[in-house]
Design a protein around this motif. Sequence first.
Motif, short mmCIF file in Angstrom:
data_model
loop_
_atom_site.label_atom_id
_atom_site.label_comp_id
_atom_site.label_asym_id
_atom_site.label_seq_id
_atom_site.Cartn_x
_atom_site.Cartn_y
_atom_site.Cartn_z
N ARG A 178 84.62 46.83 52.04
CA ARG A 178 84.21 47.35 53.34
C ARG A 178 85.36 48.12 54.00
NH1 ARG A 178 81.19 50.18 56.01
NH2 ARG A 178 80.90 49.71 58.21
N VAL A 179 86.57 47.56 53.92
CA VAL A 179 87.73 48.24 54.50
C VAL A 179 87.97 49.56 53.77
CG1 VAL A 179 90.24 48.13 54.73
CG2 VAL A 179 88.84 46.18 55.38
N HIS A 180 87.84 49.53 52.44
CA HIS A 180 88.02 50.75 51.65
C HIS A 180 87.01 51.81 52.09
CE1 HIS A 180 88.89 53.24 48.12
NE2 HIS A 180 87.59 53.36 47.97
N ALA A 181 85.76 51.38 52.29
CA ALA A 181 84.72 52.32 52.70
C ALA A 181 85.01 52.90 54.09
CB ALA A 181 83.36 51.62 52.71
N LEU A 182 85.46 52.05 55.02
CA LEU A 182 85.75 52.51 56.37
C LEU A 182 86.91 53.51 56.38
CD1 LEU A 182 85.40 49.14 58.29
CD2 LEU A 182 83.98 51.16 58.63
N GLU A 183 87.90 53.24 55.54
CA GLU A 183 89.06 54.13 55.49
C GLU A 183 88.71 55.49 54.89
OE1 GLU A 183 91.81 51.77 53.32
OE2 GLU A 183 92.63 50.79 55.11
N HIS A 184 87.61 55.55 54.13
CA HIS A 184 87.22 56.81 53.50
C HIS A 184 86.06 57.48 54.23
CE1 HIS A 184 89.72 55.16 50.33
NE2 HIS A 184 89.74 56.35 49.79
N GLU A 185 85.66 56.95 55.38
CA GLU A 185 84.54 57.55 56.12
C GLU A 185 84.81 59.00 56.51
OE1 GLU A 185 83.21 55.23 59.37
OE2 GLU A 185 81.81 54.11 58.13
N ALA A 199 68.25 61.38 49.45
CA ALA A 199 67.80 60.36 50.41
C ALA A 199 66.52 59.68 49.91
CB ALA A 199 67.57 61.01 51.77
N GLU A 200 65.61 60.46 49.34
CA GLU A 200 64.38 59.88 48.80
C GLU A 200 64.68 58.88 47.68
OE1 GLU A 200 60.73 63.03 49.20
OE2 GLU A 200 62.29 63.51 47.74
N CYS A 201 65.54 59.28 46.78
CA CYS A 201 65.88 58.40 45.65
C CYS A 201 66.55 57.12 46.13
CB CYS A 201 66.79 59.13 44.66
SG CYS A 201 65.95 60.44 43.73
N LEU A 202 67.45 57.24 47.12
CA LEU A 202 68.12 56.05 47.64
C LEU A 202 67.15 55.16 48.41
CD1 LEU A 202 71.72 56.73 49.01
CD2 LEU A 202 71.00 55.39 47.05
N HIS A 203 66.19 55.80 49.09
CA HIS A 203 65.18 55.02 49.82
C HIS A 203 64.42 54.12 48.86
CE1 HIS A 203 61.75 54.01 52.33
NE2 HIS A 203 60.96 54.46 51.37
N GLY A 237 81.08 57.96 48.99
CA GLY A 237 82.37 57.39 48.64
C GLY A 237 82.32 55.97 48.16
N VAL A 238 81.23 55.60 47.45
CA VAL A 238 81.09 54.23 46.95
C VAL A 238 80.94 54.25 45.44
CG1 VAL A 238 80.06 53.43 49.10
CG2 VAL A 238 78.57 54.27 47.28
N SER A 239 80.97 53.06 44.83
CA SER A 239 80.95 53.00 43.37
C SER A 239 79.71 52.35 42.79
CB SER A 239 82.19 52.25 42.86
OG SER A 239 82.26 50.96 43.43
N THR A 246 73.57 50.41 51.10
CA THR A 246 74.11 49.79 52.32
C THR A 246 74.71 50.83 53.25
OG1 THR A 246 74.58 47.74 51.12
CG2 THR A 246 75.75 48.09 53.19
N GLU A 247 75.53 51.74 52.69
CA GLU A 247 76.18 52.75 53.50
C GLU A 247 75.18 53.76 54.06
OE1 GLU A 247 79.57 53.03 54.54
OE2 GLU A 247 79.15 50.96 53.99
N ALA A 248 74.20 54.14 53.24
CA ALA A 248 73.19 55.10 53.70
C ALA A 248 72.37 54.52 54.85
CB ALA A 248 72.27 55.48 52.54
N LEU A 249 72.07 53.23 54.77
CA LEU A 249 71.35 52.57 55.86
C LEU A 249 72.21 52.51 57.12
CD1 LEU A 249 69.69 49.61 53.90
CD2 LEU A 249 68.47 51.48 55.05
N ARG A 250 73.48 52.17 56.93
CA ARG A 250 74.38 52.05 58.07
C ARG A 250 74.59 53.38 58.78
NH1 ARG A 250 79.43 52.37 59.74
NH2 ARG A 250 80.10 53.44 57.86
N LEU A 251 74.67 54.47 57.98
CA LEU A 251 74.87 55.80 58.53
C LEU A 251 73.57 56.46 58.95
CD1 LEU A 251 77.51 57.09 55.92
CD2 LEU A 251 77.94 56.36 58.27
#
Length: 256
Positions: A178-185, A199-203, A237-239, A246-251
């Motif tokens: 989570r910290v790594h993700a925040l630092e790369h936002e 977005a459709e595929c991630l949905h 920026g995730v692996s 998770t990040e797509a939902l948060r953003l």
Amino acid sequence: MTEYESETPRAASLEERAVNDIDETIVQSVESLARASSPPAVWSVMKAIAAAFGFERMIVLEDCQDPTLSALSPVLYDDAPSHDRQDLDHNAQWRSMLSQLRACATSKPFFVGEISQAEQRRAFEALLAPLGASNTLLVPVARLLEFKGVILLASKTPGISPIARSALHVLAHCAFDRVHALEHEPKRREFGILSPREAECLHWAAAGKTDNEIGAILSISPRTARFHIENAKKKLGVSTRIQAVTEALRLKAIAA
């Protein structure tokens, strides 16, 4: 029915209840870490989690082998009062511990007393002596087989169950991620938002669909579906696919 037979179901029930409680704790903790909006907030959540498991002190160390950054402190978090840190703010001390952990090549959490080699055990005991706790759990964190750091959890009470230890290991990785993700936002924002197809595929990935199922729903090939999800991972920026969702939902790049 013997006394042993009558007690066995109750014992099993208590054990199952303990496992269920930890499962619920993990789920809630992962959600709390995912909602944290800054690195300090992440470590505050992790500290609360550690406290729930009976740990009174937490120190987070980041391993950085870049010689140009050697002057920087490896301490990401230390919950000791400032006047108690006098003997702990020695970068060489912590870097020595990180070096030894790197050499150990262990990925599992362990208490110092569990180290089999006497010389190595004494070295860790000397490094951790300023913590003033009789039990210190070291939780190494590695990403893609590369050692990233460690969370030190200190307590004056005896050790914890294997299940609780594993839970803390998982949550430590979630906190570092989570910290790594925040630092790369900021870098993510440069990429811009996801394309409509990404977005459709991630949905549909968030709904638990496989590449084959996503392809069928969107009338594209599974390979194309996977291609769009991989692009989305790079932009966010995730692996992993789960992290991307998770990040797509948060953003708010995809709808819940």
